[in-house]
Scaffold this motif. Sequence first.
Motif, PDB file in Angstrom:
ATOM      1  N   VAL A  61       0.948  -1.264  -0.009  1.00  0.00           N
ATOM      2  CA  VAL A  61       0.073   0.054   0.114  1.00  0.00           C
ATOM      3  C   VAL A  61       0.865   1.176   0.120  1.00  0.00           C
ATOM      4  N   TYR A  62       1.982   1.263   0.763  1.00  0.00           N
ATOM      5  CA  TYR A  62       2.834   2.398   0.739  1.00  0.00           C
ATOM      6  C   TYR A  62       3.632   2.537  -0.634  1.00  0.00           C
ATOM      7  N   ALA A  63       3.995   1.457  -1.108  1.00  0.00           N
ATOM      8  CA  ALA A  63       4.332   1.460  -2.486  1.00  0.00           C
ATOM      9  C   ALA A  63       3.638   2.144  -3.365  1.00  0.00           C
ATOM     10  N   PHE A  64       2.283   1.819  -3.365  1.00  0.00           N
ATOM     11  CA  PHE A  64       1.265   2.417  -4.294  1.00  0.00           C
ATOM     12  C   PHE A  64       1.181   4.008  -4.019  1.00  0.00           C
ATOM     13  N   PHE A  65       1.028   4.338  -2.706  1.00  0.00           N
ATOM     14  CA  PHE A  65       1.032   5.577  -2.300  1.00  0.00           C
ATOM     15  C   PHE A  65       2.279   6.468  -2.675  1.00  0.00           C
ATOM     16  N   ARG A  66       3.202   5.716  -2.584  1.00  0.00           N
ATOM     17  CA  ARG A  66       4.604   6.524  -3.006  1.00  0.00           C
ATOM     18  C   ARG A  66       4.521   6.743  -4.342  1.00  0.00           C
ATOM     19  N   ARG A  67       4.293   5.606  -5.195  1.00  0.00           N
ATOM     20  CA  ARG A  67       4.189   5.977  -6.596  1.00  0.00           C
ATOM     21  C   ARG A  67       3.369   6.898  -7.088  1.00  0.00           C
ATOM     22  N   TRP A  68       2.186   7.033  -6.639  1.00  0.00           N
ATOM     23  CA  TRP A  68       1.068   7.991  -6.972  1.00  0.00           C
ATOM     24  C   TRP A  68       1.554   9.496  -6.517  1.00  0.00           C
ATOM     25  N   ARG A  69       2.176   9.480  -5.525  1.00  0.00           N
ATOM     26  CA  ARG A  69       2.921  10.882  -4.932  1.00  0.00           C
ATOM     27  C   ARG A  69       3.947  11.370  -5.966  1.00  0.00           C
ATOM     28  N   ASN A  70       4.922  10.259  -6.315  1.00  0.00           N
ATOM     29  CA  ASN A  70       5.925  10.899  -6.983  1.00  0.00           C
ATOM     30  C   ASN A  70       5.748  11.328  -8.435  1.00  0.00           C
ATOM     31  N   HIS A  71       4.603  10.424  -8.935  1.00  0.00           N
ATOM     32  CA  HIS A  71       4.315  10.768 -10.403  1.00  0.00           C
ATOM     33  C   HIS A  71       3.128  11.653 -10.512  1.00  0.00           C
ATOM     34  N   ASP A  72       2.669  12.239  -9.394  1.00  0.00           N
ATOM     35  CA  ASP A  72       1.780  13.315  -9.460  1.00  0.00           C
ATOM     36  C   ASP A  72       0.267  12.719  -9.856  1.00  0.00           C
ATOM     37  N   LEU A  73       0.161  11.301  -9.810  1.00  0.00           N
ATOM     38  CA  LEU A  73      -1.067  10.774 -10.038  1.00  0.00           C
ATOM     39  C   LEU A  73      -2.205  11.054  -9.184  1.00  0.00           C
ATOM     40  N   VAL A  74      -1.920  11.229  -7.846  1.00  0.00           N
ATOM     41  CA  VAL A  74      -2.908  11.545  -7.138  1.00  0.00           C
ATOM     42  C   VAL A  74      -3.417  12.889  -7.212  1.00  0.00           C
TER      43      VAL A  74
END
Length: 263
Positions: A61-74
């Motif tokens: 879950v944290y890896a998903f959160f981090r990926r969406w954060r770093n790539h501005d997907l959120v």
Amino acid sequence: MSDAEWAVVRPLLPVPGWLRGRGGQPEAYCHRAMLDAIRYLVDNGTKWRAMPADFPPWDRVYAFFRRWRNHDLVREFHDRLRRLVRERAGRDSEPGAGVIDSQSVKADAVVGSDSRGFDGGKLINGRKRHVVVDTLGLLLAVMVTAADVGDRAAAQVLLTQVTAAHHPLALVWADGGYTGSLVEYCLAALALVLAIVKRSDDMRGFVVLPKRWIVERFFAHLMRSRRLVRDFERSIASAEAMVYWSMTMLMTRRVARPCPSRA
């Protein structure tokens, strides 16, 4: 997330790279489970490692959160939801007016000294959230800084970013802390009218001020998310992402409501 929310959310999610022929592998867990896990953490304020067993493993879950954060997907997901909410409310997808303000919150011990400060006015040691919202109280942009950063200095950077992303924006209301050269800068450099809504000197006690109550209601919503009552994030990027995640919860619930029938 209810089935009604998921029906609205699913078409708005960013398409994974492997589905677009850009390489990578299919994800092991569905997006609905991941979104539910992050929403649970934001809403209940739990630690990552304390994620309930009903959800995928905390590190995934944290890896998903981090990926969406770093790539501005959120933020991309958030902005798509905001446009949908505005359209369903009968507004243009892009706002023409907004409100700016800031909120200082205490920082947890994990927040390093390089990204925290002391707000002498509020007597808070922590970070400050600078936000611009539209007239529906929906977030346009957030910038997190140390609490000792001045509102006008942060507003100059934030408003530059907001006007670049939202070209129809022509008017922003603010409180007396944004007076001075910032007003002239906004008009000359950004073609933006910064209207100061001041509190009268003869006012006593709590008084609802025009337009400023909109952003205060926004801050009240953030305080309902336990993860945002204090700043628990090690990085500024994570602190900003948590604000966007909190707002996605508000908007998915709003768009999932049945539309009132019209006679």
